[in-house]
Each structure stands twice: as structure tokens, then as C-alpha cells.
Design a protein around this motif. Sequence first.
Motif, PDB file in Angstrom:
ATOM      1  N   LYS A  77       0.849  -1.192   0.000  1.00 13.13           N
ATOM      2  CA  LYS A  77       0.000   0.000   0.000  1.00 13.13           C
ATOM      3  C   LYS A  77       0.886   1.244   0.000  1.00 13.13           C
ATOM      4  O   LYS A  77       2.068   1.191   0.283  1.00 13.13           O
ATOM      5  N   SER A  78       0.309   2.359  -0.280  1.00 14.52           N
ATOM      6  CA  SER A  78       1.077   3.587  -0.438  1.00 14.52           C
ATOM      7  C   SER A  78       1.605   4.114   0.887  1.00 14.52           C
ATOM      8  O   SER A  78       0.880   4.698   1.678  1.00 14.52           O
ATOM      9  N   VAL A  79       2.887   3.900   1.117  1.00 17.98           N
ATOM     10  CA  VAL A  79       3.527   4.354   2.344  1.00 17.98           C
ATOM     11  C   VAL A  79       3.646   5.876   2.347  1.00 17.98           C
ATOM     12  O   VAL A  79       3.516   6.516   3.387  1.00 17.98           O
ATOM     13  N   ARG A  80       3.876   6.465   1.204  1.00 17.14           N
ATOM     14  CA  ARG A  80       4.044   7.928   1.138  1.00 17.14           C
ATOM     15  C   ARG A  80       2.783   8.661   1.571  1.00 17.14           C
ATOM     16  O   ARG A  80       2.849   9.629   2.321  1.00 17.14           O
ATOM     17  N   VAL A  81       1.644   8.202   1.111  1.00 15.22           N
ATOM     18  CA  VAL A  81       0.382   8.846   1.485  1.00 15.22           C
ATOM     19  C   VAL A  81       0.139   8.689   2.983  1.00 15.22           C
ATOM     20  O   VAL A  81      -0.240   9.633   3.674  1.00 15.22           O
ATOM     21  N   LEU A  82       0.400   7.500   3.489  1.00 16.42           N
ATOM     22  CA  LEU A  82       0.227   7.247   4.908  1.00 16.42           C
ATOM     23  C   LEU A  82       1.179   8.090   5.749  1.00 16.42           C
ATOM     24  O   LEU A  82       0.793   8.661   6.765  1.00 16.42           O
ATOM     25  N   ILE A 108      -1.527  -0.098  11.726  1.00 18.52           N
ATOM     26  CA  ILE A 108      -0.930  -0.225  10.400  1.00 18.52           C
ATOM     27  C   ILE A 108      -0.045  -1.458  10.277  1.00 18.52           C
ATOM     28  O   ILE A 108      -0.178  -2.239   9.343  1.00 18.52           O
ATOM     29  N   ARG A 109       0.862  -1.657  11.198  1.00 16.22           N
ATOM     30  CA  ARG A 109       1.802  -2.777  11.077  1.00 16.22           C
ATOM     31  C   ARG A 109       1.141  -4.130  11.298  1.00 16.22           C
ATOM     32  O   ARG A 109       1.707  -5.148  10.970  1.00 16.22           O
ATOM     33  N   LYS A 110      -0.071  -4.149  11.842  1.00 18.00           N
ATOM     34  CA  LYS A 110      -0.769  -5.408  12.053  1.00 18.00           C
ATOM     35  C   LYS A 110      -1.663  -5.782  10.875  1.00 18.00           C
ATOM     36  O   LYS A 110      -2.121  -6.913  10.790  1.00 18.00           O
ATOM     37  N   ARG A 111      -1.911  -4.848   9.974  1.00 18.14           N
ATOM     38  CA  ARG A 111      -2.769  -5.138   8.836  1.00 18.14           C
ATOM     39  C   ARG A 111      -1.983  -5.880   7.771  1.00 18.14           C
ATOM     40  O   ARG A 111      -0.822  -5.603   7.523  1.00 18.14           O
ATOM     41  N   ARG A 112      -2.620  -6.794   7.121  1.00 21.65           N
ATOM     42  CA  ARG A 112      -1.969  -7.656   6.136  1.00 21.65           C
ATOM     43  C   ARG A 112      -1.270  -6.875   5.032  1.00 21.65           C
ATOM     44  O   ARG A 112      -0.170  -7.207   4.644  1.00 21.65           O
ATOM     45  N   GLY A 113      -1.857  -5.853   4.500  1.00 22.69           N
ATOM     46  CA  GLY A 113      -1.278  -5.110   3.395  1.00 22.69           C
ATOM     47  C   GLY A 113      -0.022  -4.339   3.748  1.00 22.69           C
ATOM     48  O   GLY A 113       0.700  -3.904   2.870  1.00 22.69           O
ATOM     49  N   PHE A 114       0.260  -4.168   5.027  1.00 20.62           N
ATOM     50  CA  PHE A 114       1.421  -3.398   5.429  1.00 20.62           C
ATOM     51  C   PHE A 114       2.549  -4.262   5.976  1.00 20.62           C
ATOM     52  O   PHE A 114       3.558  -3.749   6.392  1.00 20.62           O
ATOM     53  N   LYS A 115       2.357  -5.562   6.011  1.00 19.12           N
ATOM     54  CA  LYS A 115       3.407  -6.455   6.492  1.00 19.12           C
ATOM     55  C   LYS A 115       4.246  -6.936   5.323  1.00 19.12           C
ATOM     56  O   LYS A 115       3.719  -7.197   4.244  1.00 19.12           O
ATOM     57  N   PRO A 116       5.557  -7.090   5.539  1.00 18.27           N
ATOM     58  CA  PRO A 116       6.382  -7.694   4.496  1.00 18.27           C
ATOM     59  C   PRO A 116       5.904  -9.124   4.241  1.00 18.27           C
ATOM     60  O   PRO A 116       5.543  -9.845   5.183  1.00 18.27           O
ATOM     61  N   MET A 117       5.878  -9.512   2.976  1.00 16.55           N
ATOM     62  CA  MET A 117       5.399 -10.835   2.616  1.00 16.55           C
ATOM     63  C   MET A 117       6.317 -11.480   1.586  1.00 16.55           C
ATOM     64  O   MET A 117       6.846 -10.793   0.713  1.00 16.55           O
ATOM     65  N   MET A 118       6.469 -12.803   1.693  1.00 14.24           N
ATOM     66  CA  MET A 118       7.184 -13.561   0.671  1.00 14.24           C
ATOM     67  C   MET A 118       6.255 -13.711  -0.521  1.00 14.24           C
ATOM     68  O   MET A 118       5.098 -14.089  -0.366  1.00 14.24           O
ATOM     69  N   ILE A 119       6.780 -13.415  -1.712  1.00 14.88           N
ATOM     70  CA  ILE A 119       5.970 -13.506  -2.920  1.00 14.88           C
ATOM     71  C   ILE A 119       6.239 -14.812  -3.663  1.00 14.88           C
ATOM     72  O   ILE A 119       5.324 -15.491  -4.081  1.00 14.88           O
ATOM     73  N   GLU A 120       7.531 -15.132  -3.847  1.00 17.92           N
ATOM     74  CA  GLU A 120       7.878 -16.363  -4.541  1.00 17.92           C
ATOM     75  C   GLU A 120       9.306 -16.773  -4.224  1.00 17.92           C
ATOM     76  O   GLU A 120      10.127 -15.949  -3.818  1.00 17.92           O
ATOM     77  N   ILE A 121       9.566 -18.053  -4.388  1.00 12.95           N
ATOM     78  CA  ILE A 121      10.943 -18.564  -4.254  1.00 12.95           C
ATOM     79  C   ILE A 121      11.592 -18.427  -5.613  1.00 12.95           C
ATOM     80  O   ILE A 121      11.049 -18.843  -6.632  1.00 12.95           O
TER      81      ILE A 121
END
Length: 135
Positions: free
Chosen positions: A58-63, A113-126
Amino acid sequence: MASRVKCGNATVCFAHRGECDRCHICDVSRDGMKCELSMPNTLDVSVGDYVKVEVYKKSVRVLSAAMYSLVLLLTGIGVLIGTFMSLGTTVILGVVGFLVGLGVALGIDLGVIRKRRGFKPMMIEIMSDMSSIGA
């Protein structure tokens, strides 16, 4: 690259970049050359696997702008209220407004913010190897 895997979490290690100084979600090594980021091991990676990670989709700059605006707004309100009183009261209310705004912004950041799914770092692919990882 995954450097540690433990209890359903993986620690991913990567080179420190200039953008890293703005984010502050990673642990930076003492020499400043590497960053480590712990996240849920959603792809069942093993130590040594290269993974593609998405940080804050999500847009960190706007936040960030909204958080800074909140601090400035509450500081301004404190100063405005203080202008109807003495200069000392204006300064005190300005500082109180700043501290309250900072506390609210920090609470929103840590508690929401840090607890919401869209703001947590996530693994996308190996990734199969380093050459397939884009800059």
C-alpha cells in the motif's frame, strides 16, 4: 536469501540500499552492509533459498504524509489555543500538541498499520537463483 527458519518464521537477509534508511522495518547489520527482515514463512522456504519479498504494497508515502499532518495539526491546535493566553502557555500547548500528535501517530502505526496484512512484508515467490531477481 533466507538465513534462518524457525517456528513458522523465516529471516531474509539482503544487501542494504539507500531506501533502507527511510523504512526502519529491518534490522541493519553493524557494518551497515546487510539488512535482515523476519516474516511468516508462507512459502515454506529453507535456509539458503532466494525469495522475492514485497514490503508495504500500500502507499507508504500517502500514509506518512497523513501521519505527519496529524502531528502538525495537533501542534497547530495547541499553538492556536495558546495564542489566547500567554506566550509561555502558547509554547507549552504547542509542545503538548506535538507530543500528543506524535503519540497518536505512533500508536496508529504500531497498533493498526503494522498489524494489517497489506502493510506487512510478505514472501511472494521462491526464486531459482540470484540472476532472476530484479533490482
